[in-house]
Motif scaffolding. Structure first.
Motif, PDB file in Angstrom:
ATOM      1  N   ARG A 370       0.820  -1.221   0.000  1.00 60.31           N
ATOM      2  CA  ARG A 370       0.000   0.000   0.000  1.00 60.31           C
ATOM      3  C   ARG A 370       0.855   1.272   0.000  1.00 60.31           C
ATOM      4  N   LYS A 371       2.079   1.189   0.518  1.00 61.85           N
ATOM      5  CA  LYS A 371       2.954   2.357   0.485  1.00 61.85           C
ATOM      6  C   LYS A 371       3.343   2.715  -0.949  1.00 61.85           C
ATOM      7  N   ILE A 372       3.405   1.713  -1.821  1.00 57.24           N
ATOM      8  CA  ILE A 372       3.787   1.923  -3.224  1.00 57.24           C
ATOM      9  C   ILE A 372       2.569   2.229  -4.084  1.00 57.24           C
ATOM     10  N   TRP A 373       1.526   1.427  -3.920  1.00 59.34           N
ATOM     11  CA  TRP A 373       0.386   1.479  -4.836  1.00 59.34           C
ATOM     12  C   TRP A 373      -0.826   2.181  -4.252  1.00 59.34           C
ATOM     13  N   GLY A 374      -0.746   2.646  -3.014  1.00 57.84           N
ATOM     14  CA  GLY A 374      -1.843   3.378  -2.417  1.00 57.84           C
ATOM     15  C   GLY A 374      -2.900   2.469  -1.818  1.00 57.84           C
ATOM     16  N   GLU A 375      -3.940   3.073  -1.322  1.00 56.26           N
ATOM     17  CA  GLU A 375      -5.021   2.320  -0.679  1.00 56.26           C
ATOM     18  C   GLU A 375      -5.813   1.489  -1.677  1.00 56.26           C
ATOM     19  N   SER A 376      -5.636   1.744  -2.963  1.00 62.17           N
ATOM     20  CA  SER A 376      -6.313   0.942  -3.995  1.00 62.17           C
ATOM     21  C   SER A 376      -5.455  -0.235  -4.442  1.00 62.17           C
ATOM     22  N   ALA A 377      -4.444  -0.601  -3.645  1.00 66.05           N
ATOM     23  CA  ALA A 377      -3.503  -1.659  -4.044  1.00 66.05           C
ATOM     24  C   ALA A 377      -4.181  -2.989  -4.312  1.00 66.05           C
ATOM     25  N   ASP A 378      -5.326  -3.240  -3.667  1.00 66.91           N
ATOM     26  CA  ASP A 378      -6.035  -4.510  -3.867  1.00 66.91           C
ATOM     27  C   ASP A 378      -7.104  -4.420  -4.957  1.00 66.91           C
ATOM     28  N   GLU A 379      -7.192  -3.284  -5.605  1.00 65.73           N
ATOM     29  CA  GLU A 379      -8.194  -3.095  -6.656  1.00 65.73           C
ATOM     30  C   GLU A 379      -7.555  -3.224  -8.032  1.00 65.73           C
ATOM     31  N   PHE A 380      -8.282  -3.849  -8.932  1.00 64.56           N
ATOM     32  CA  PHE A 380      -7.821  -3.992 -10.302  1.00 64.56           C
ATOM     33  C   PHE A 380      -8.114  -2.688 -11.050  1.00 64.56           C
ATOM     34  N   LYS A 381      -7.062  -1.904 -11.314  1.00 59.11           N
ATOM     35  CA  LYS A 381      -7.214  -0.597 -11.951  1.00 59.11           C
ATOM     36  C   LYS A 381      -6.150  -0.422 -13.035  1.00 59.11           C
ATOM     37  N   PRO A 382      -6.411  -0.920 -14.241  1.00 57.46           N
ATOM     38  CA  PRO A 382      -5.415  -0.792 -15.311  1.00 57.46           C
ATOM     39  C   PRO A 382      -5.088   0.657 -15.652  1.00 57.46           C
ATOM     40  N   GLU A 383      -6.004   1.569 -15.357  1.00 58.07           N
ATOM     41  CA  GLU A 383      -5.760   2.977 -15.682  1.00 58.07           C
ATOM     42  C   GLU A 383      -4.616   3.570 -14.868  1.00 58.07           C
ATOM     43  N   ARG A 384      -4.195   2.901 -13.791  1.00 56.40           N
ATOM     44  CA  ARG A 384      -3.078   3.427 -13.000  1.00 56.40           C
ATOM     45  C   ARG A 384      -1.786   3.439 -13.825  1.00 56.40           C
ATOM     46  N   TRP A 385      -1.748   2.682 -14.933  1.00 59.62           N
ATOM     47  CA  TRP A 385      -0.544   2.614 -15.761  1.00 59.62           C
ATOM     48  C   TRP A 385      -0.523   3.678 -16.849  1.00 59.62           C
ATOM     49  N   GLY A 386      -1.603   4.440 -17.010  1.00 63.65           N
ATOM     50  CA  GLY A 386      -1.642   5.495 -18.013  1.00 63.65           C
ATOM     51  C   GLY A 386      -2.559   5.155 -19.166  1.00 63.65           C
ATOM     52  N   LYS A 387      -2.555   6.011 -20.186  1.00 62.99           N
ATOM     53  CA  LYS A 387      -3.455   5.843 -21.332  1.00 62.99           C
ATOM     54  C   LYS A 387      -2.718   5.647 -22.653  1.00 62.99           C
ATOM     55  N   THR A 388      -1.656   6.382 -22.866  1.00 60.71           N
ATOM     56  CA  THR A 388      -0.946   6.300 -24.145  1.00 60.71           C
ATOM     57  C   THR A 388       0.102   5.193 -24.091  1.00 60.71           C
ATOM     58  N   PRO A 389       0.481   4.656 -25.248  1.00 63.99           N
ATOM     59  CA  PRO A 389       1.531   3.630 -25.265  1.00 63.99           C
ATOM     60  C   PRO A 389       2.815   4.106 -24.603  1.00 63.99           C
ATOM     61  N   GLN A 390       3.168   5.360 -24.827  1.00 63.30           N
ATOM     62  CA  GLN A 390       4.406   5.897 -24.271  1.00 63.30           C
ATOM     63  C   GLN A 390       4.339   5.978 -22.741  1.00 63.30           C
ATOM     64  N   GLU A 391       3.202   6.435 -22.229  1.00 62.51           N
ATOM     65  CA  GLU A 391       3.053   6.571 -20.784  1.00 62.51           C
ATOM     66  C   GLU A 391       3.070   5.205 -20.100  1.00 62.51           C
ATOM     67  N   ILE A 392       2.363   4.245 -20.678  1.00 65.29           N
ATOM     68  CA  ILE A 392       2.301   2.899 -20.099  1.00 65.29           C
ATOM     69  C   ILE A 392       3.686   2.249 -20.125  1.00 65.29           C
TER      70      ILE A 392
END
Length: 468
Positions: A370-392
């Protein structure tokens, strides 16, 4: 004599219940029985981790853990992981051939490019690394199409199917065609000899009791003696396949191994050990990741929809973000303890580890930290990686460099087959979702494996053909 026997038993019990007195006092101890819970309770790895391990590991970054007949240090803190990865000579690779050399598992995989250290590792890398890092990707597309053909034949009255067998056939075909240069024909035929033999030998080896207590393999137990015999027969069978296969007109894993054997660069045993591990790691880890991805896309219909919308997009950013998130939450290898300290060392600022201690890392814990990924660490959230190919791509690379995502390990001992595994996963998911809508079998109980590799346990999927 009775007194001596009682004292001996008490000392053995103490060595299991309590860590050695010279182990670091600055980190907590996970109760010794935690590693065995998967064998005699209904708890899965997520439940065990959350209930018994998470708070201690997230607070201290490391803990003492009893596993594979000894006390170890296990890490989840990225800063500590980086120290482990960077200092290869201090935290030296020490696989099952050294850790539990008497086990059936060690007999199966031997000393190889993954488990070896020093000059041996450098030798094995010179022989086989190029075939793993630069595989022939072309067969993956054809094998994905064959996967759809076989799936169509196996679907009966819209009934859910347990998908693991078909996925094993797919990943075996890919490692054979693309890396080894061996035609296994597992996508052309349902019950090929190699497919049946691998399933059988895995059942012999990966029994919870003996994985938790590998020292039992020292005893003359009939079933384990039979398992040794089965492993020896499989090794001989597979070695012969590598020696007699026809090349595909290019350098392959099998051809490079044969050349090294013929010119005495490798011994007969080293030839077999490295051939076995290329096959095992090359098909098993992608199989586990695919099982978890099938579960994810079946559970979240909106994920399927967004992946389908990328049809024709070679960069497929959303699919890549889904794969990143799956690797974070369900890494194929949840816990790896295969390094041994070559000297007394201080890990971090105050974790004093004595020479000869096994140190490893819990990928599942780092991915849920949770220190790295926040309180949503147990949630499946692909958007945390970004939207564009470059950002991901940037966030994925950054997560690997910082050891926030150690699913493919790190530094000079990072997984050589990462590019290959991710490509075969991407191609199959894209191909499949253009033809089928996936959903979970409503009668399937959502659980991951109780111990060992991580994937949904007994996953059953319903496939509905998409009408155009």
């Amino acid at each position: 004599m009775i007194s001596a026997l009682i004292v001996g038993v008490l000392l053995i019990v103490k060595s299991i219940i309590l860590p050695p007195s010279n182990f670091p006092k600055s980190i907590p101890t996970i109760p010794f029985y935690v590693s065995f819970l998967g064998a005699y309770t209904s708890m899965d790895q997520e439940e065990i981790y959350n209930y018994y391990m998470r708070e201690k590991l997230e607070k201290y970054g490391a803990a003492k853990l009893y596993f594979a007949s000894r006390w170890n240090i296990v890490i989840i803190e990225p800063e500590l992981l980086l120290q482990l990865f960077k200092n290869e000579n201090i935290y030296a690779k020490s696989g099952n051939q050294e850790k539990i050399p008497y086990s059936v598992l060690a007999q199966y995989t031997g000393e190889n490019i993954i488990s070896a250290h020093g000059e041996k590792w450098r030798l094995y890398r010179r022989v086989v690394a190029s075939s793993v890092q630069f595989p022939n990707m072309e067969p993956i597309v054809e094998n994905s199409k064959r996967f759809l053909d076989v799936l169509h034949q196996e679907l009966i009255n819209n009934s859910p199917i347990e998908i693991i067998d078909l996925l094993q056939r797919y990943t075996l075909a890919n490692i054979g065609d693309s890396v080894l240069g061996v035609k296994f024909n597992t996508m052309e035929e349902k019950d090929t000899e190699i497919h049946k033999r691998i399933k059988h030998v895995k059942r012999q080896i990966f029994q919870p009791l003996y994985m938790n207590f590998p020292f039992l393999d020292k005893l003359p137990i009939a079933s384990r003696m039979e398992a040794r015999k089965e492993v020896a027969q499989f090794r001989s069978y597979f070695s012969n396949i590598l020696k007699t296969c026809q090349n595909f007109g290019r350098e392959t894993g099998a051809s490079r191994l044969r050349q090294a054997l013929d010119n005495n660069t490798l011994t007969e045993k080293e030839f077999t050990d490295n051939g076995i591990i290329l096959m095992v790691a090359g098909h098993e880890n992608p199989l586990l990741l695919l099982l978890s991805l099938f579960y994810i896309v079946a559970k979240y219909p909106e994920v399927q929809h967004k992946i389908r919308q990328e049809n024709g997009d070679n960069e497929a950013p959303y699919l890549n973000s889904v794969i990143c998130e799956c690797l974070r939450m369900l890494p194929p290898l949840g816990q790896i303890i295969n390094r041994r300290t070559t000297e007394n060392v201080i890990l971090g600022s105050n974790i004093r580890i004595p020479k000869g201690t096994y140190v490893g890392y819990n990928n599942f814990g780092t991915g849920r930290h949770r220190k790295i990924w926040g309180e949503s660490a147990d949630e499946f959230k692909p958007e945390r990686w970004g939207k564009t190919p470059q950002e991901i791509s940037r966030k994925y690379l950054e997560a690997k460099i910082k050891a926030n995502l150690p699913a493919f390990h790190g530094r000079k001992r990072a997984c050589l087959g990462e590019k290959f595994a991710l490509e075969e996963v991407r191609v199959l998911i894209q191909t499949l979702l253009q033809m089928y809508q996936l959903s979970l079998d409503p009668n399937w109980v959502e659980k991951i494996t109780p111990a060992g590799p991580i994937c949904p346990l007994g996953l059953k999927i319903k496939f509905k053909k998409i009408e155009f």
